[in-house]
Write an enzyme that holds these catalytic residues in place. Structure first.
Site, PDB file in Angstrom:
ATOM      1  CE  LYS A  22     -11.993 -13.515  12.843  1.00  0.00           C
ATOM      2  NZ  LYS A  22     -13.021 -12.483  13.176  1.00  0.00           N
ATOM      3  N   PRO A 106     -13.397 -13.892   1.870  1.00  0.00           N
ATOM      4  CG  PRO A 106     -15.700 -13.627   1.732  1.00  0.00           C
ATOM      5  CD  PRO A 106     -14.658 -14.514   2.321  1.00  0.00           C
ATOM      6  N   GLY A 108     -11.915  -8.276   4.228  1.00  0.00           N
ATOM      7  CA  GLY A 108     -12.688  -7.291   4.966  1.00  0.00           C
ATOM      8  C   GLY A 108     -14.049  -7.757   5.422  1.00  0.00           C
ATOM      9  N   GLY A 112     -11.434 -13.313   8.985  1.00  0.00           N
ATOM     10  CA  GLY A 112     -10.055 -13.514   9.417  1.00  0.00           C
ATOM     11  C   GLY A 112      -9.073 -13.918   8.343  1.00  0.00           C
ATOM     12  N   GLY A 113      -9.381 -13.668   7.084  1.00  0.00           N
ATOM     13  CA  GLY A 113      -8.529 -14.153   6.007  1.00  0.00           C
ATOM     14  C   GLY A 113      -7.091 -13.679   6.062  1.00  0.00           C
ATOM     15  N   GLY A 114      -6.882 -12.376   6.176  1.00  0.00           N
ATOM     16  CA  GLY A 114      -5.523 -11.849   6.197  1.00  0.00           C
ATOM     17  C   GLY A 114      -4.732 -12.339   7.392  1.00  0.00           C
ATOM     18  CB  SER A 115      -5.581 -12.567  10.998  1.00  0.00           C
ATOM     19  OG  SER A 115      -5.780 -11.187  11.212  1.00  0.00           O
ATOM     20  CG  ASP A 148      -8.621 -11.165  14.776  1.00  0.00           C
ATOM     21  OD1 ASP A 148      -8.732 -10.849  15.977  1.00  0.00           O
ATOM     22  OD2 ASP A 148      -9.492 -10.920  13.926  1.00  0.00           O
TER      23      ASP A 148
END
Length: 295
Positions: A22, A106, A108, A112-115, A148
């Site tokens: 995102k 990437p 951090g 929004g990768g982890g979310s 998120d």
């Protein structure tokens, strides 16, 4: 609780589920709640690019990670594992799962990768375990994992308020984006503590964004002063367009009307930058994957 949610499930082969990235097309902080959480306004734009979450249902209830998509992050701390266990606990599901993530977003960077990975686990296991939870229930669970997560669960571009969980779906024009990862990670809590951060912006309306008057990100001036790598990326991107920050950084982007224009700008950037092009999505590809399994 529906009985099907309490039954075990047979083992399955691996299935692949998209976890889109995102952008925050603007972000401002309008105040602070009594519990210390900051109130913000932003627009979430989903992209056609991101991670892929692979899932394999296993009987017996065990949830485990396969591979190490996030080096240095313990399995118990991994958001995808936490998401699966939260869903299992909330529903009484007895089935388990193995989870593997192909990481492209990437860590951090504000993309929004982890979310997104966590939301994909919630949506996918809800389908694979046959739980039948509605989007509202999944979004409520997602909020326990991060502010998120709900936007990825719902899968639509949105105007967001509160701590980011109050979502109003919006339509956005087609666009392509030149994205750059400066390669630095500043913990979000440290940025929120910064004395330089503007925390009292006047609340805006969706019409203000639609008029083009909202483009700024409250974290941009803080990061540009603190991180030379971020400032260098802004200087490089300013030669091809108007650079912006996503989330609390450090990812940067420039918006273009077409993919061809974005790729032309990419070719003009100096070597050594981690840069790529993605297009805005009208809705999350995760919803398409979910719906395809329900047909």
């Amino acid at each position: 609780m529906d009985r099907i949610a309490l039954m075990d499930a047979p083992d399955t082969d691996w299935s692949a589920w998209p976890a889109p990235a995102k952008l925050n097309l603007f972000l401002q902080i309008t105040g602070r709640r009594a519990d210390g959480y900051h109130l913000l306004q932003t627009v979430f734009r989903l992209l056609d690019w991101g991670d892929t979450v692979h899932l394999r249902v296993r009987s017996g209830g065990q949830i485990r990670r396969v591979g190490e998509s996030l080096p240095g992050v313990a399995e118990d701390d991994d958001l995808v594992i936490r998401a699966a266990r939260l869903l299992q606990s909330a529903t009484g599901a007895q089935a388990g799962a193995e989870i593997r993530v192909d990481k492209r977003i990437p860590a951090g960077g504000g993309f929004g990768g982890g979310s997104s990975d966590a939301a994909t686990v919630l949506v996918a296991l809800n389908a694979l375990w046959g739980l039948g939870l509605a989007a509202d229930a999944l979004a409520e669970l997602g909020l326990q994992l991060g502010a998120d997560v709900p936007v990825f669960v719902r899968g639509h571009n949105a105007w967001a308020e509160g701590v980011g969980e109050q979502l109003t779906p919006i339509s956005l024009p087609e666009a392509a984006y030149l994205l750059v990862d400066p390669g630095v990670h500043v913990p979000t809590p440290a940025l929120f503590r910064s004395q330089e951060l503007t925390r009292d912006a006047a609340p805006a309306k969706i019409a203000d964004f639609a008029s083009g008057s909202l483009l700024d990100n409250a974290f941009e001036p803080v990061l540009r002063r603190r991180e030379p790598a971020v400032e260098a990326v802004f200087q490089a991107l300013s030669r091809v367009g108007t650079p912006r920050l996503t989330g609390s950084g450090s990812g940067c982007f420039v918006e273009f009307a077409t993919r061809a224009a974005a790729e032309q700008a990419l070719a003009q950037l100096p070597g050594g930058l981690r840069a790529w092009v993605a297009e805005g999505a009208s809705h999350s590809p995760l919803l398409d994957a979910r719906d395809a399994r329900q047909v």
